[in-house]
Design a protein around this motif. Structure first.
Motif, short mmCIF file in Angstrom:
data_model
loop_
_atom_site.label_atom_id
_atom_site.label_comp_id
_atom_site.label_asym_id
_atom_site.label_seq_id
_atom_site.Cartn_x
_atom_site.Cartn_y
_atom_site.Cartn_z
N SER A 43 24.42 -1.94 2.21
CA SER A 43 23.69 -0.48 2.67
C SER A 43 22.39 -0.66 3.05
N PHE A 44 21.85 0.24 3.93
CA PHE A 44 20.68 0.24 4.30
C PHE A 44 19.85 1.55 3.97
N ALA A 45 18.69 1.61 3.55
CA ALA A 45 18.02 2.90 3.25
C ALA A 45 16.35 2.67 3.59
N VAL A 46 15.88 4.01 3.67
CA VAL A 46 14.43 3.81 3.96
C VAL A 46 13.67 4.51 2.82
N GLN A 47 12.66 3.77 2.51
CA GLN A 47 11.82 4.43 1.69
C GLN A 47 10.36 4.69 2.21
N GLN A 48 9.67 5.74 2.16
CA GLN A 48 8.02 5.67 2.55
C GLN A 48 7.30 4.56 2.31
N ILE A 49 6.96 4.25 0.98
CA ILE A 49 6.09 3.17 0.40
C ILE A 49 6.79 2.47 -0.66
N PRO A 50 6.53 1.38 -1.02
CA PRO A 50 6.86 0.64 -2.14
C PRO A 50 6.38 1.53 -3.63
N ASP A 51 7.44 1.58 -4.66
CA ASP A 51 7.16 2.41 -5.83
C ASP A 51 5.87 1.84 -6.65
N LEU A 53 3.07 0.11 -4.97
CA LEU A 53 2.12 -0.18 -4.22
C LEU A 53 0.92 -0.98 -4.77
N GLU A 54 0.29 -0.25 -5.59
CA GLU A 54 -0.77 -0.68 -6.11
C GLU A 54 -0.91 -1.93 -6.97
N ASP A 55 0.36 -2.21 -7.67
CA ASP A 55 0.58 -3.53 -8.30
C ASP A 55 0.68 -4.64 -7.04
N LEU A 56 1.39 -4.49 -5.94
CA LEU A 56 1.70 -5.35 -4.97
C LEU A 56 0.38 -5.68 -4.16
N ARG A 57 -0.48 -4.73 -4.24
CA ARG A 57 -1.83 -5.05 -3.45
C ARG A 57 -2.70 -6.02 -4.42
N ALA A 58 -2.48 -6.02 -5.76
CA ALA A 58 -3.12 -6.67 -6.64
C ALA A 58 -2.73 -8.13 -7.01
N ARG A 59 -1.48 -8.54 -6.49
CA ARG A 59 -0.87 -9.73 -6.75
C ARG A 59 -0.18 -10.13 -5.23
N PHE A 87 10.55 -0.40 4.06
CA PHE A 87 9.35 0.70 3.93
C PHE A 87 8.83 1.02 4.94
N ARG A 88 8.83 2.44 5.30
CA ARG A 88 8.59 2.93 6.54
C ARG A 88 6.94 2.66 7.07
N ARG A 89 6.31 3.29 6.23
CA ARG A 89 4.93 3.11 6.44
C ARG A 89 4.35 1.85 6.43
N VAL A 90 4.77 0.99 5.89
CA VAL A 90 4.38 -0.53 5.84
C VAL A 90 4.66 -1.04 7.12
N VAL A 91 6.13 -0.73 7.45
CA VAL A 91 6.50 -1.45 8.93
C VAL A 91 5.86 -0.59 10.23
N GLU A 92 5.53 0.53 10.07
CA GLU A 92 4.90 1.01 11.14
C GLU A 92 3.25 0.71 11.26
N GLN A 93 2.71 0.45 10.18
CA GLN A 93 1.35 -0.28 9.93
C GLN A 93 1.40 -1.62 10.50
N PHE A 94 2.57 -2.34 10.29
CA PHE A 94 2.59 -3.81 10.87
C PHE A 94 2.71 -3.76 12.31
N ALA A 95 3.64 -2.82 12.82
CA ALA A 95 4.04 -2.72 14.23
C ALA A 95 2.65 -2.42 14.87
N GLY A 96 2.02 -1.37 14.64
CA GLY A 96 0.73 -0.80 15.19
C GLY A 96 1.18 -0.53 16.70
N ARG A 97 0.11 -0.86 17.65
CA ARG A 97 0.33 -0.58 18.80
C ARG A 97 0.96 -1.70 19.89
N ASP A 98 0.96 -2.80 19.25
CA ASP A 98 1.51 -3.85 19.96
C ASP A 98 3.12 -4.30 20.05
#
Length: 132
Positions: A43-51, A53-59, A87-98
């Motif tokens: 199945s496929f799902a969309v989530q805004q950001i990882p639950d 997020l702060e831990d992922l940034r740290a490691r 993760f919608r926001r992460v993919v959108e940020q990765f895509a950017g304008r390019d």
């Protein structure tokens, strides 16, 4: 010029969330057509950001990462089914304008499915990585 809001269903009324959700649906349908038996339990799902997020940034997690070390999605198991979560926001940020958002979404999903199947992304979809 003044007037009422746009009616439902017209292109101007579509939100970025609608566009993203449609890209996930299109990608999922494409992969299911290509690999029907292998993806019957997915199945496929969309989530805004990882639950976490702060831990992922740290490691460094070693997962599919966008710029900044944050994963673009994850694989979950729910009720005996595999769920590809994007993760919608992460993919959108990765895509950017390019990169067109549909291409970024599709490549993220292809990489997640490839990880689950233990295949190369190109085996999941020959058009993987070809931003047009």
């Amino acid at each position: 010029m003044r007037g009422g809001p746009l009616p439902w269903g017209v292109p101007g009324r579509r939100t970025p969330t609608d566009v993203f959700d449609d890209a996930v649906l299109d990608s999922a349908l494409r992969l299911q057509r290509l690999h029907r038996p292998a993806l019957d339990a997915v199945s496929f799902a969309v989530q805004q950001i990882p639950d976490d997020l702060e831990d992922l940034r740290a490691r460094d997690t070693g997962e599919l990462l966008a710029d900044g070390g944050i994963p673009m999605g994850r694989l979950d198991e729910r009720d005996g089914r595999v769920v590809v979560v994007v993760f919608r926001r992460v993919v959108e940020q990765f895509a950017g304008r390019d990169i067109p958002i549909a291409d970024a979404v599709h490549d993220a999903i292809v990489e997640l499915v490839a990880s689950w199947l233990h295949w190369d992304p190109e085996a999941v979809d020959p058009h993987y990585g070809r931003f047009e």
